[in-house]
Design an enzyme around this catalytic site. Structure first.
Site, mmCIF file in Angstrom:
data_model
loop_
_atom_site.group_PDB
_atom_site.id
_atom_site.type_symbol
_atom_site.label_atom_id
_atom_site.label_comp_id
_atom_site.label_asym_id
_atom_site.label_seq_id
_atom_site.Cartn_x
_atom_site.Cartn_y
_atom_site.Cartn_z
ATOM 1 N N ARG A 131 -20.487 -18.227 3.139
ATOM 2 C CA ARG A 131 -20.545 -16.880 2.528
ATOM 3 C C ARG A 131 -19.896 -15.815 3.393
ATOM 4 N NH1 ARG A 131 -25.873 -18.605 0.943
ATOM 5 N NH2 ARG A 131 -25.687 -19.434 -1.157
ATOM 6 N N LYS A 152 -7.270 -7.754 1.055
ATOM 7 C CA LYS A 152 -7.036 -8.544 -0.167
ATOM 8 C C LYS A 152 -6.677 -9.953 0.254
ATOM 9 C CE LYS A 152 -5.681 -5.244 -3.717
ATOM 10 N NZ LYS A 152 -4.590 -4.789 -4.611
ATOM 11 N N GLU A 183 8.571 -2.621 1.232
ATOM 12 C CA GLU A 183 7.170 -2.158 1.262
ATOM 13 C C GLU A 183 7.003 -0.989 2.233
ATOM 14 O OE1 GLU A 183 4.733 -3.257 -0.712
ATOM 15 O OE2 GLU A 183 5.293 -5.279 -1.358
ATOM 16 N N LYS A 227 -1.387 2.950 4.695
ATOM 17 C CA LYS A 227 -2.223 1.971 3.991
ATOM 18 C C LYS A 227 -3.684 2.118 4.395
ATOM 19 C CE LYS A 227 -2.836 -2.416 2.055
ATOM 20 N NZ LYS A 227 -2.323 -3.694 1.624
ATOM 21 N N GLU A 284 -10.099 -0.838 -4.984
ATOM 22 C CA GLU A 284 -9.168 -0.462 -6.062
ATOM 23 C C GLU A 284 -9.911 -0.091 -7.342
ATOM 24 O OE1 GLU A 284 -5.582 -2.850 -5.869
ATOM 25 O OE2 GLU A 284 -5.228 -2.481 -7.978
ATOM 26 N N ARG A 321 -5.972 3.242 -4.564
ATOM 27 C CA ARG A 321 -5.339 2.035 -4.017
ATOM 28 C C ARG A 321 -4.317 1.463 -4.997
ATOM 29 N NH1 ARG A 321 -7.893 -2.813 -0.321
ATOM 30 N NH2 ARG A 321 -5.931 -3.942 -0.111
ATOM 31 N N ASN A 353 0.606 -0.341 -5.826
ATOM 32 C CA ASN A 353 1.310 -1.265 -6.723
ATOM 33 C C ASN A 353 2.590 -0.661 -7.282
ATOM 34 O OD1 ASN A 353 -0.655 -3.252 -6.431
ATOM 35 N ND2 ASN A 353 -1.935 -2.317 -8.017
ATOM 36 N N HIS A 367 5.436 -2.806 -8.507
ATOM 37 C CA HIS A 367 4.962 -4.185 -8.598
ATOM 38 C C HIS A 367 4.891 -4.706 -10.034
ATOM 39 C CE1 HIS A 367 4.176 -3.640 -4.385
ATOM 40 N NE2 HIS A 367 3.651 -4.848 -4.260
ATOM 41 N N HIS A 416 6.917 -7.754 -10.757
ATOM 42 C CA HIS A 416 6.222 -8.989 -11.118
ATOM 43 C C HIS A 416 6.899 -9.672 -12.306
ATOM 44 C CE1 HIS A 416 2.978 -11.405 -13.002
ATOM 45 N NE2 HIS A 416 2.677 -11.664 -11.743
ATOM 46 N N HIS A 470 9.529 -11.513 -3.082
ATOM 47 C CA HIS A 470 8.596 -10.491 -3.577
ATOM 48 C C HIS A 470 9.073 -9.075 -3.229
ATOM 49 C CE1 HIS A 470 4.886 -8.455 -4.610
ATOM 50 N NE2 HIS A 470 4.811 -7.979 -3.377
HETATM 51 N N1 GLY Z 1 -0.798 -4.906 -1.580
HETATM 52 C C1 GLY Z 1 -1.525 -3.947 -2.308
HETATM 53 C C2 GLY Z 1 -2.878 -3.694 -1.773
HETATM 54 O O1 GLY Z 1 -3.198 -4.142 -0.690
HETATM 55 O O2 GLY Z 1 -3.663 -3.058 -2.432
#
Ligand code: GLY
Length: 368
Positions: free
Chosen positions: A121, A143, A185, A227, A237, A242, A246, A249, A253, A267
């Site tokens: 966990r 993430k 990025e 960030k 998010e 947050r 994107n 993206h 995508h 990417h």
């Molecule tokens: N790569 C986008 C984020 O970390 O929210």
């Protein structure tokens, strides 16, 4: 050295950005390493270039590495590897209070972070990102995910690392194409929320992608600061803040899906094209002055990244690209939120975008 805090209730941590962080990993990581054997997950490239240096450094604090090797490439973010990795961690006796180190790019970081989120966990992990993209984006913010047959990053968790060591020396062995993909990025942070940083990228972008260490240090540190601010405000998010990360993206995508998530389009390259498309679509909607979209395309293009989807050799139409978007994981109750622009440095979330209109816009762009 830049020391950037990611401020989260009960789970704050630091991102260090500097040269020689791997050579000094023993000093930085020691507070987190309770046992003499340290599990390190690494991809082949990262281990080849930086494995010995990390082992030599950790040996100075009396630690010995147990390696788990991961093949380079998105294919490694699989159920199969997740099972192998978690079983390996169990066989080493990793406990909740222990830390596993991820040495490599986003694939290694995402896989290791997810394995650590579910092991007993949740156990600790340290990110040592070795690509520009991982240093400025995926290693920060918690993430973690694996891919499935249905799509990328569909199974995952939020699980924050305890420490991130962004050693800019690792970028000296990065292929130019990956450096450029990571730079997409970097400039993203300027376009979405910081005009002054966008100005800086216009002036210094080629130094960053050309390997100038002072420029790289500044680019990585300023990206991570941006960030960290966003993640501290909206870790999971949920408020829309947050989601601004994107930018580019959703369009990107669709392009990645159409090119089979392959080497044909990395990417970061897709995000670069996606940001230009988001800017031009914002112009079409009357939201952004066309000079701003031209400036964004020029700044991205001058770094060597592609800015025209007509250059991709796609045979499909815009409707097919829009259809890929219908499977995007951000789809919410039948609508897909898009990140659009009011000016450079002022992105916002638009819930009113019609995918049919996006398809028509993409048709024009494919023919341009
Ligand atoms: N790569 C986008 C984020 O970390 O929210």
């Amino acid at each position: 050295m830049a020391v950037i805090p990611v401020k989260l209730a009960g789970r704050s941590y630091q991102v260090l950005v500097d040269s020689a962080l791997i050579a000094n990993a023993h000093t930085h990581a020691q507070p987190f390493l309770r046992k003499s054997r340290v599990p390190v997950v690494a991809d082949a490239n990262a281990r080849q270039h930086w494995g010995d240096a990390l082992a030599a450094s950790l040996a100075k604090s009396g630690h010995e590495i147990e390696w788990f090797d991961v093949a380079s490439g998105e294919g490694s973010k699989s159920w199969d590897n997740l099972i192998k990795l978690t079983e390996w961690m169990l066989s080493l006796g990793v406990e909740r209070g222990d830390h596993v180190i991820a040495l490599g790019g986003g694939v290694v970081g995402d896989l290791t972070g997810f394995a650590c989120s579910i092991l007993k966990r949740g156990c600790g992990f340290i990110q040592i990102p070795t690509t520009l993209l991982a240093q400025v984006d995926s290693s920060v913010g918690g993430k973690t995910a694996i891919n499935t047959d249905t799509g990328k990053n569909l199974i995952g968790a939020f699980h924050q690392p305890s420490l991130v060591l962004a050693d800019i020396d690792t970028l000296s062995t990065l292929p130019k194409r990956e450096m450029l993909a990571g730079y997409a990025e970097v400039i993203k942070y300027g376009i979405l929320g910081d005009l002054a940083f966008f100005d800086w990228c216009e002036a210094n972008g080629t130094k960053v992608t050309g390997g100038d260490n002072a420029a790289i240090q500044e680019a990585v540190a300023r990206s991570v600061e941006a960030k960290a601010r966003i993640v501290a405000e909206d870790e999971r998010e949920t408020t829309g803040v947050r989601a601004l990360l994107n930018l580019g993206h959703t369009f990107g995508h669709a392009l990645e899906a159409e090119t089979g998530f392959s080497e044909r389009l990395l990417h970061g390259e897709a995000v670069a094209l996606g940001m230009v498309l988001a800017a031009r679509y914002s112009v079409r909607r009357g939201l952004l002055p066309s000079q701003d979209a031209d400036r964004i395309a020029a700044a991205i293009g001058s770094s060597g990244l592609r800015t025209e989807i007509s250059q991709l050799g796609l045979t499909c139409g815009g409707t097919r690209l829009a259809d890929h978007m219908r499977h995007d994981k951000k789809m919410d109750a039948g609508t897909l939120p898009f990140i659009l622009l009011r000016s450079i440095g002022a992105a916002f979330l638009d819930h009113e975008v019609s995918l049919d209109d996006v398809g028509a816009f993409l048709d024009e762009q494919l023919r341009a």
